[in-house]
Design an enzyme around this catalytic site. Structure first.
Site, short mmCIF file in Angstrom:
data_model
loop_
_atom_site.label_atom_id
_atom_site.label_comp_id
_atom_site.label_asym_id
_atom_site.label_seq_id
_atom_site.Cartn_x
_atom_site.Cartn_y
_atom_site.Cartn_z
CD GLN A 59 -1.01 103.34 -32.68
OE1 GLN A 59 -0.47 103.74 -33.46
NE2 GLN A 59 -2.09 102.62 -32.92
CB SER A 66 5.81 104.81 -33.63
OG SER A 66 4.87 104.23 -34.56
CG LEU A 67 1.83 108.36 -32.91
CD1 LEU A 67 1.43 109.97 -32.75
CD2 LEU A 67 0.57 107.42 -32.32
NE ARG A 85 3.18 107.08 -38.91
CZ ARG A 85 3.29 106.28 -37.96
NH1 ARG A 85 2.08 106.72 -37.19
NH2 ARG A 85 4.13 105.64 -37.66
CG HIS A 125 7.10 100.52 -36.49
ND1 HIS A 125 7.29 101.38 -37.36
CD2 HIS A 125 6.28 100.95 -35.54
CE1 HIS A 125 6.86 102.68 -36.73
NE2 HIS A 125 6.32 102.31 -35.76
CD GLN A 150 7.90 106.08 -38.42
OE1 GLN A 150 7.05 105.69 -38.78
NE2 GLN A 150 7.99 106.95 -37.38
#
Length: 312
Positions: A11, A90-91, A115, A200, A251
């Site tokens: 992202q 991340s994603l 998500r 996060h 995560q």
């Protein structure tokens, strides 16, 4: 040549028009977008013609970037370019796991849609922002974040350890405003990150709980077919199914250990890193973290052709 790693973009890398040329030229990429549109109608049009504002909304960003990541990786694979290991930022980690066979393409895409919604809900409940702090060591940024929180009465935490001199901090607007001044005084730079929440960080704990429920059911992660390095630990995903689920769920609300991930990949023999997906952020982080390696971006048809010519 040593081992090859695919790095799946995350992202913040989204941009209008992403992957339109690859989808038009590569059947394997088009198949990914066809799948995405069957699950979430309009995904391909958002990627190819969505506005910057539209793509910045978390519930749109995550499925769109996932689709672009997986489409480009699938196109490379169709031409005989396959990695020895993978990781995603991340994603992008969900795309990496999907590419490695832990989820089918459909289930991986559905999961990243959930998500995105979970993280958007958490961001709405706990408004926050993110800053990329550059030109300062991670330990210095940790100290400045603590000072900014104390000065402002807000909250902020270092959450993405991207390279030796780039650390992303997430938190409340007032704390990050205080951080901006402290970073400038320390001769660093604080740059706004194009995301819509304090990802996060502890503000994403509700998203972690929601993901844990999903991963314990129909989105259970199978053992991947090749090593997938986890943001949470910087090491390959564990063999235990329960531990795999725990690693991915946590995560969302814990720091991304990207510097450690790259170092561990290098130690394992990786010397060629191919960033799949929009942008070239991860390519830059590799170059700023490791020496004696090759880092290549692959986000359009011209770059894809070049990577195939070099690595197939």
């Amino acid at each position: 040549m040593g081992k090859v790693a695919f790095l799946f973009a995350g992202q913040g890398a989204q941009k209008p028009g992403m992957c339109a040329d690859v989808a038009a030229a590569e059947p394997a990429a088009k198949a990914v977008f066809d799948m995405a549109d069957s699950v979430r109608p309009g995904t391909s049009s958002q990627c190819f013609s969505g506005t910057k504002e539209e793509l910045t909304a978390t519930q749109n960003t995550q499925p769109c970037v996932f689709a672009v990541d997986l489409a480009i990786a699938s196109a490379l694979k169709s031409h005989g370019v396959t990695p020895d290991v993978v990781a995603g930022f991340s994603l992008g980690e969900v795309a990496a796991l999907t590419f490695a066979g832990s989820l089918t393409n459909e289930k991986g895409f559905e999961l990243v849609c959930h998500r995105g919604e979970l993280m958007a809900d958490a961001a709405a409940a706990h408004p926050g922002q993110m800053r990329a702090v550059v030109k300062l060591d991670a330990d210095v940024v940790k100290d400045l974040a603590a000072k900014a929180a104390a000065q402002s009465g807000g909250e902020c935490w270092p959450v993405n350890f991207n390279s030796p001199q780039q650390t992303v901090v997430a938190g409340t607007p007032e704390a990050l405003s205080a951080l901006d001044g402290l970073v400038k005084a320390a001769r660093g730079r604080a740059l706004k990150v194009a995301v819509s929440g304090a990802f996060h960080s502890p503000y994403m704990e509700d998203a972690t709980k929601g993901l844990a429920e999903l991963l314990s059911g129909e989105y259970a992660l199978a053992e991947p077919s090749l090593p997938v390095y986890a943001n949470l630990t910087g090491s390959p995903y564990p063999q235990s199914a329960d531990e795999r689920a725990d690693t991915l769920a946590k995560q969302a609300s814990n720091p991304v250990q990207w510097t450690l991930t790259l170092a561990n990949m290098r130690e394992a023999g990786v010397d060629t890193f191919v960033e799949v997906g929009p942008g070239h952020t991860l390519t830059g982080l590799v170059k700023r973290t490791l020496s004696g390696v090759t880092a290549i971006s692959c986000e359009n048809e011209e770059q894809l052709t070049a990577v195939v010519a070099e690595l197939a």
